[in-house]
Design a protein around this motif. Structure first.
Motif, PDB file in Angstrom:
ATOM      1  N   VAL A  46      16.617 -11.321  61.745  1.00 13.13           N
ATOM      2  CA  VAL A  46      16.426 -11.579  60.316  1.00 13.13           C
ATOM      3  C   VAL A  46      15.014 -12.107  60.104  1.00 13.13           C
ATOM      4  O   VAL A  46      14.388 -12.675  61.011  1.00 13.13           O
ATOM      5  N   VAL A  47      14.505 -11.895  58.892  1.00 11.66           N
ATOM      6  CA  VAL A  47      13.333 -12.607  58.421  1.00 11.66           C
ATOM      7  C   VAL A  47      13.857 -13.677  57.470  1.00 11.66           C
ATOM      8  O   VAL A  47      14.496 -13.368  56.461  1.00 11.66           O
ATOM      9  N   ALA A  48      13.643 -14.918  57.842  1.00 16.02           N
ATOM     10  CA  ALA A  48      14.178 -16.045  57.084  1.00 16.02           C
ATOM     11  C   ALA A  48      13.044 -16.822  56.442  1.00 16.02           C
ATOM     12  O   ALA A  48      11.915 -16.839  56.950  1.00 16.02           O
ATOM     13  N   ARG A  49      13.374 -17.462  55.325  1.00 19.24           N
ATOM     14  CA  ARG A  49      12.450 -18.399  54.697  1.00 19.24           C
ATOM     15  C   ARG A  49      13.073 -19.783  54.738  1.00 19.24           C
ATOM     16  O   ARG A  49      14.254 -19.951  54.434  1.00 19.24           O
ATOM     17  N   PHE A  50      12.241 -20.732  55.115  1.00 24.20           N
ATOM     18  CA  PHE A  50      12.673 -22.114  55.254  1.00 24.20           C
ATOM     19  C   PHE A  50      11.775 -23.001  54.396  1.00 24.20           C
ATOM     20  O   PHE A  50      10.591 -22.710  54.217  1.00 24.20           O
ATOM     21  N   LEU A  51      12.340 -24.096  53.902  1.00 25.43           N
ATOM     22  CA  LEU A  51      11.566 -25.075  53.136  1.00 25.43           C
ATOM     23  C   LEU A  51      11.553 -26.390  53.880  1.00 25.43           C
ATOM     24  O   LEU A  51      12.602 -26.905  54.285  1.00 25.43           O
ATOM     25  N   SER A  52      10.341 -26.923  54.091  1.00 25.31           N
ATOM     26  CA  SER A  52      10.201 -28.231  54.729  1.00 25.31           C
ATOM     27  C   SER A  52       9.145 -29.036  53.990  1.00 25.31           C
ATOM     28  O   SER A  52       8.392 -28.501  53.178  1.00 25.31           O
ATOM     29  N   ALA A  53       9.089 -30.325  54.280  1.00 23.24           N
ATOM     30  CA  ALA A  53       8.118 -31.184  53.602  1.00 23.24           C
ATOM     31  C   ALA A  53       6.697 -30.886  54.064  1.00 23.24           C
ATOM     32  O   ALA A  53       5.781 -30.739  53.243  1.00 23.24           O
ATOM     33  N   ASP A  54       6.481 -30.786  55.375  1.00 22.06           N
ATOM     34  CA  ASP A  54       5.121 -30.658  55.913  1.00 22.06           C
ATOM     35  C   ASP A  54       4.584 -29.235  55.852  1.00 22.06           C
ATOM     36  O   ASP A  54       3.382 -29.038  55.658  1.00 22.06           O
ATOM     37  N   GLN A  55       5.443 -28.247  56.023  1.00 16.87           N
ATOM     38  CA  GLN A  55       4.992 -26.852  56.045  1.00 16.87           C
ATOM     39  C   GLN A  55       5.273 -26.110  54.747  1.00 16.87           C
ATOM     40  O   GLN A  55       4.790 -24.999  54.558  1.00 16.87           O
ATOM     41  N   GLY A  56       6.032 -26.712  53.846  1.00 21.71           N
ATOM     42  CA  GLY A  56       6.391 -26.035  52.610  1.00 21.71           C
ATOM     43  C   GLY A  56       7.297 -24.856  52.885  1.00 21.71           C
ATOM     44  O   GLY A  56       8.190 -24.918  53.729  1.00 21.71           O
ATOM     45  N   LEU A  57       7.079 -23.770  52.171  1.00 25.81           N
ATOM     46  CA  LEU A  57       7.870 -22.557  52.348  1.00 25.81           C
ATOM     47  C   LEU A  57       7.287 -21.753  53.502  1.00 25.81           C
ATOM     48  O   LEU A  57       6.102 -21.418  53.496  1.00 25.81           O
ATOM     49  N   VAL A  58       8.130 -21.445  54.472  1.00 25.10           N
ATOM     50  CA  VAL A  58       7.693 -20.741  55.684  1.00 25.10           C
ATOM     51  C   VAL A  58       8.583 -19.525  55.914  1.00 25.10           C
ATOM     52  O   VAL A  58       9.811 -19.629  55.891  1.00 25.10           O
ATOM     53  N   ALA A  59       7.967 -18.378  56.133  1.00 30.43           N
ATOM     54  CA  ALA A  59       8.701 -17.175  56.514  1.00 30.43           C
ATOM     55  C   ALA A  59       8.572 -16.980  58.016  1.00 30.43           C
ATOM     56  O   ALA A  59       7.490 -17.172  58.584  1.00 30.43           O
ATOM     57  N   ALA A  60       9.674 -16.589  58.657  1.00 32.42           N
ATOM     58  CA  ALA A  60       9.634 -16.421  60.107  1.00 32.42           C
ATOM     59  C   ALA A  60      10.663 -15.390  60.559  1.00 32.42           C
ATOM     60  O   ALA A  60      11.722 -15.226  59.944  1.00 32.42           O
TER      61      ALA A  60
ATOM     62  N   ALA B  23      14.333 -28.674  58.056  1.00 34.93           N
ATOM     63  CA  ALA B  23      13.999 -27.569  57.167  1.00 34.93           C
ATOM     64  C   ALA B  23      15.288 -27.043  56.554  1.00 34.93           C
ATOM     65  O   ALA B  23      16.371 -27.194  57.132  1.00 34.93           O
ATOM     66  N   LEU B  24      15.166 -26.455  55.378  1.00 35.80           N
ATOM     67  CA  LEU B  24      16.314 -25.902  54.664  1.00 35.80           C
ATOM     68  C   LEU B  24      16.225 -24.381  54.655  1.00 35.80           C
ATOM     69  O   LEU B  24      15.163 -23.815  54.381  1.00 35.80           O
ATOM     70  N   VAL B  25      17.318 -23.711  54.958  1.00 35.22           N
ATOM     71  CA  VAL B  25      17.359 -22.252  54.899  1.00 35.22           C
ATOM     72  C   VAL B  25      17.482 -21.840  53.432  1.00 35.22           C
ATOM     73  O   VAL B  25      18.443 -22.218  52.751  1.00 35.22           O
ATOM     74  N   VAL B  26      16.502 -21.060  52.927  1.00 34.10           N
ATOM     75  CA  VAL B  26      16.530 -20.700  51.506  1.00 34.10           C
ATOM     76  C   VAL B  26      16.540 -19.191  51.251  1.00 34.10           C
ATOM     77  O   VAL B  26      16.788 -18.771  50.120  1.00 34.10           O
ATOM     78  N   ALA B  27      16.285 -18.371  52.248  1.00 39.36           N
ATOM     79  CA  ALA B  27      16.339 -16.921  52.036  1.00 39.36           C
ATOM     80  C   ALA B  27      16.510 -16.222  53.377  1.00 39.36           C
ATOM     81  O   ALA B  27      15.979 -16.676  54.397  1.00 39.36           O
ATOM     82  N   LEU B  28      17.231 -15.105  53.350  1.00 46.04           N
ATOM     83  CA  LEU B  28      17.484 -14.323  54.553  1.00 46.04           C
ATOM     84  C   LEU B  28      17.400 -12.847  54.224  1.00 46.04           C
ATOM     85  O   LEU B  28      17.923 -12.396  53.201  1.00 46.04           O
ATOM     86  N   ALA B  29      16.750 -12.087  55.096  1.00 48.23           N
ATOM     87  CA  ALA B  29      16.685 -10.641  54.940  1.00 48.23           C
ATOM     88  C   ALA B  29      16.887 -10.007  56.313  1.00 48.23           C
ATOM     89  O   ALA B  29      16.208 -10.389  57.277  1.00 48.23           O
ATOM     90  N   PRO B  30      17.806  -9.062  56.447  1.00 48.57           N
ATOM     91  CA  PRO B  30      18.031  -8.432  57.748  1.00 48.57           C
ATOM     92  C   PRO B  30      16.801  -7.675  58.220  1.00 48.57           C
ATOM     93  O   PRO B  30      16.054  -7.109  57.418  1.00 48.57           O
ATOM     94  N   HIS B  31      16.597  -7.682  59.528  1.00 48.84           N
ATOM     95  CA  HIS B  31      15.472  -6.958  60.122  1.00 48.84           C
ATOM     96  C   HIS B  31      15.974  -6.280  61.387  1.00 48.84           C
ATOM     97  O   HIS B  31      16.288  -6.935  62.379  1.00 48.84           O
ATOM     98  N   GLY B  32      16.050  -4.951  61.343  1.00 48.67           N
ATOM     99  CA  GLY B  32      16.580  -4.241  62.487  1.00 48.67           C
ATOM    100  C   GLY B  32      18.073  -4.489  62.639  1.00 48.67           C
ATOM    101  O   GLY B  32      18.774  -4.829  61.678  1.00 48.67           O
ATOM    102  N   GLU B  33      18.561  -4.349  63.859  1.00 52.17           N
ATOM    103  CA  GLU B  33      20.003  -4.433  64.098  1.00 52.17           C
ATOM    104  C   GLU B  33      20.507  -5.861  64.196  1.00 52.17           C
ATOM    105  O   GLU B  33      21.627  -6.168  63.746  1.00 52.17           O
ATOM    106  N   HIS B  34      19.697  -6.764  64.773  1.00 52.30           N
ATOM    107  CA  HIS B  34      20.208  -8.110  65.052  1.00 52.30           C
ATOM    108  C   HIS B  34      19.352  -9.229  64.470  1.00 52.30           C
ATOM    109  O   HIS B  34      19.822 -10.365  64.370  1.00 52.30           O
TER     110      HIS B  34
END
Length: 246
Positions: free
Chosen positions: A20-34, A7-18
């Motif tokens: 992050v909410v990240a978005r990843f791109l992969s072939a099977d799952q597409g764009l995934v936020a986690a 998966a490729l890291v394509v977006a990051l947003a801080p969440h709380g003190e430590h």
């Protein structure tokens, strides 16, 4: 839990003190936020950099709920070693994926194109290679969004040879003979999209400029308009194009 790799890291947003909410791109799952616990910590901060390749262990609790991800490094994108154009390419690719792709839809066609261009940035690929690959990615993205172009035959005559323009209205190629009287209203169609390359087997700067103008026209008109993310993505594209064509 599901394993997503690569998966490729394509977006990051801080969440709380430590975290992050990240978005990843992969072939099977597409764009995934986690949600990534400790994503801003000393251990994971180098892993969670835009453009990096990672593996994910995703845990979901139900529909509509944010997934939790455990992230494992696969490769660091070293675009910073290759100057502003490489960095601009990483920035634009990540922004483009995060701003335009729907979440949770597999992207078996687009992922390899994004992956290859991220790899090109990491390796310091030349503009003569990056330009055509970027145009092909943007054309593929337009097609995935239902805005594809038909470059197989002339919209006016049906001819399949000497295609020189694309119509901004029909999204179809136009032959040189049929298009010359209306050239000012048509978009130049670069030869590399038709399998024609310049001397030495390379694509020249003019053809790359035409290709980027072609895809840029449709992206600006129908995809990257309205909203902060779209405007940021277009600005990132403009910066990249200026660096590629200088």
């Amino acid at each position: 839990m599901i394993r997503v790799e690569p998966a490729l890291v394509v977006a990051l947003a801080p969440h709380g003190e430590h975290a992050v909410v990240a978005r990843f791109l992969s072939a099977d799952q597409g764009l995934v936020a986690a949600y990534v616990q400790g994503g801003r910590g000393r251990k994971l901060r180098p892993v969670l950099q835009i453009g990096n390749r990672v593996a994910l262990d995703l845990v979901t609790k139900g529909a509509g709920q944010l997934a939790f991800a455990t992230v494992h490094p696969l490769g660091t994108n070293m675009a910073m070693l290759h100057g502003p154009a490489a960095l601009a390419l990483v920035d634009y690719l990540a922004s483009l994926a995060a701003a335009t792709l729907p979440e949770g839809e597999a992207q078996p066609r687009l992922f390899p194109l994004f992956d290859a261009l991220f790899g090109g940035a990491a390796a310091g690929a030349l503009a003569v290679d990056v330009g055509p690959a970027l145009v092909r990615l943007e054309l593929a993205l337009l097609a995935e969004l239902g805005l594809g172009l038909d470059l197989a035959s002339c919209a006016a005559t049906g001819a399949t040879e000497d295609l020189a323009f694309a119509s901004p209205k029909s999204r179809q190629a136009v032959s040189r003979g049929a298009g010359l009287p209306w050239a000012a209203k048509l978009l130049p169609l670069p030869g590399f999209l038709l399998g024609v390359v310049g001397s030495g087997g390379q694509t020249d700067a003019a053809a790359i400029a035409d290709g980027l103008a072609l895809t840029g026209h449709f992206l600006a008109r129908e995809v990257l308009q309205g909203g902060v993310a779209a405007k940021r993505t277009w600005t990132a594209r403009e910066r990249l194009v200026s660096l590629l064509l200088r």
